[in-house]
Scaffold this motif. Structure first.
Motif, PDB file in Angstrom:
ATOM      1  N   ASN A  78      -3.083  -5.739   5.692  1.00 22.12           N
ATOM      2  CA  ASN A  78      -3.415  -5.798   4.285  1.00 22.12           C
ATOM      3  C   ASN A  78      -3.091  -7.241   3.908  1.00 22.12           C
ATOM      4  OD1 ASN A  78      -3.527  -5.500   1.514  1.00 22.12           O
ATOM      5  ND2 ASN A  78      -1.607  -4.352   1.372  1.00 22.12           N
ATOM      6  N   MET A  81      -7.701  -5.503   4.950  1.00 18.62           N
ATOM      7  CA  MET A  81      -7.975  -5.230   3.550  1.00 18.62           C
ATOM      8  C   MET A  81      -7.698  -6.503   2.772  1.00 18.62           C
ATOM      9  SD  MET A  81      -6.815  -2.129   1.151  1.00 18.62           S
ATOM     10  CE  MET A  81      -5.142  -2.037   1.733  1.00 18.62           C
ATOM     11  N   VAL A 127     -11.175   0.060  -2.053  1.00 22.75           N
ATOM     12  CA  VAL A 127      -9.867   0.656  -2.358  1.00 22.75           C
ATOM     13  C   VAL A 127      -9.480   0.283  -3.794  1.00 22.75           C
ATOM     14  CG1 VAL A 127      -7.432   0.739  -1.648  1.00 22.75           C
ATOM     15  CG2 VAL A 127      -9.220   0.383   0.076  1.00 22.75           C
ATOM     16  N   ILE A 178      -5.278   6.011   3.265  1.00 20.62           N
ATOM     17  CA  ILE A 178      -5.990   4.730   3.391  1.00 20.62           C
ATOM     18  C   ILE A 178      -5.414   3.934   4.560  1.00 20.62           C
ATOM     19  CG2 ILE A 178      -6.404   2.503   2.271  1.00 20.62           C
ATOM     20  CD1 ILE A 178      -6.664   4.082  -0.375  1.00 20.62           C
ATOM     21  N   LEU A 195       0.849  -1.188   0.000  1.00 23.04           N
ATOM     22  CA  LEU A 195       0.000   0.000   0.000  1.00 23.04           C
ATOM     23  C   LEU A 195       0.889   1.243   0.000  1.00 23.04           C
ATOM     24  CD1 LEU A 195      -2.902   1.147   0.312  1.00 23.04           C
ATOM     25  CD2 LEU A 195      -2.607   0.949   2.785  1.00 23.04           C
ATOM     26  N   ASP A 204      -0.722   4.503  -0.297  1.00 21.87           N
ATOM     27  CA  ASP A 204      -1.566   5.648   0.049  1.00 21.87           C
ATOM     28  C   ASP A 204      -1.698   5.778   1.569  1.00 21.87           C
ATOM     29  OD1 ASP A 204      -3.994   7.123   0.745  1.00 21.87           O
ATOM     30  OD2 ASP A 204      -4.433   7.116  -1.393  1.00 21.87           O
ATOM     31  N   ASN A 217     -10.011  -4.862  -7.410  1.00 21.38           N
ATOM     32  CA  ASN A 217     -10.258  -3.874  -6.360  1.00 21.38           C
ATOM     33  C   ASN A 217     -10.129  -4.545  -4.997  1.00 21.38           C
ATOM     34  OD1 ASN A 217     -10.897  -1.465  -7.837  1.00 21.38           O
ATOM     35  ND2 ASN A 217     -12.741  -2.511  -8.531  1.00 21.38           N
TER      36      ASN A 217
END
Length: 261
Positions: A105, A131, A168, A20, A15, A17, A180
């Motif tokens: 994640n 996630m 996301v 987020i 990740l 970002d 996604n």
């Protein structure tokens, strides 16, 4: 510090970002008095940075040697909290005797296996914020009667309240995945144990969804359904139309007919 190369065989998508990452970390509520959080697959610590702002004590489970070296250099104060190895095979009782939360994640290729492990640890895991592939996230959070609803939905909803938090897009990862992603939160419910044989319950759920288009009368044939159930309208439904309580009821009936109480 050299950046870690994402490894395809480990399903690594880092990740990038920060907003987020922050939202995911802030979604951890500390439900059930969990004083500790285990982050699965921290990679280069993008989410870790924000989890460290939470009041809980943070532990990291990482299988990738390159990531481990990176994390040890980045967080010298966490060195004793970095658990090397595969979360799926880890002896968690060595580290956590008390309730704890899980965040991360999740690597898409093993997210379902992580949830089966969470179910094994459900007496300790009070919360999961993670996630994962959007389809899987939606499936787990899906209510009955929905085409996404499946085996994992029922098994997890038996012990957790599940909320789909947000979606996301692929572009915020390196490398971008082909799908996604979705973030969900699982909060442990009050159910200590089911009112039936839990291993049989799992078999009945898996059997029911084994052929989604069939009615339960057909998909559960191999369970030798008892006479008392034969006329029951529930058997004319398909698995996706039943909630946890319905599956518990079916399991109880099958159990009684086998003489297990």
């Amino acid at each position: 510090m050299e950046k870690v190369r994402p490894k395809k065989h480990l399903g690594q998508h880092f990740l990038t970002d920060l907003s987020i990452a922050k939202r995911i970390a802030q979604a951890v509520t500390g439900h059930g008095g969990a004083q500790k959080v285990l982050e699965i697959g921290p990679g280069m610590g993008v989410l870790t940075d924000f989890l460290l702002e939470n009041p809980q004590e943070l532990y990291l489970a990482e299988i990738d040697q390159e990531s481990i070296r990176y994390l040890e250099a980045k967080y010298p104060h966490l060195v004793d909290h970095i658990l090397e190895g595969d979360f799926l095979k880890m002896d968690i009782s060595k580290v956590f005797q008390e309730p704890f939360a899980i965040a991360g994640n999740f690597p898409y290729n093993i997210s379902s296996q992580i949830f089966f492990r969470v179910l094994e640890l459900r007496h300790q895991v009070t919360e999961v914020v993670c996630m994962l592939q959007k389809e899987v996230a939606q499936r787990i959070a899906s209510p009955k009667g929905n085409k996404d609803y499946g085996i994992l939905s029922v098994l997890l909803q038996a012990f957790y309240s599940i909320e789909y938090l947000f979606s996301v897009p692929p572009g915020v990862f390196n490398p971008p995945p082909k799908v996604n992603s979705g973030v969900i939160r699982l909060i442990r419910n009050e159910t200590k144990s089911l009112d039936c044989d839990e291993s049989l319950f799992i078999k009945v759920v898996k059997g029911g969804f084994g052929n989604r288009r069939k009615t339960l009368r057909n998909s559960l044939k191999s369970f030798q359904l008892p006479e008392s159930l034969q006329g029951h309208p529930m058997l004319d439904l398909r698995a996706e139309q039943l909630d946890v309580a319905d599956f518990v009821f079916l399991t109880q009936k099958i159990q009684e007919s086998r003489g297990h109480h």
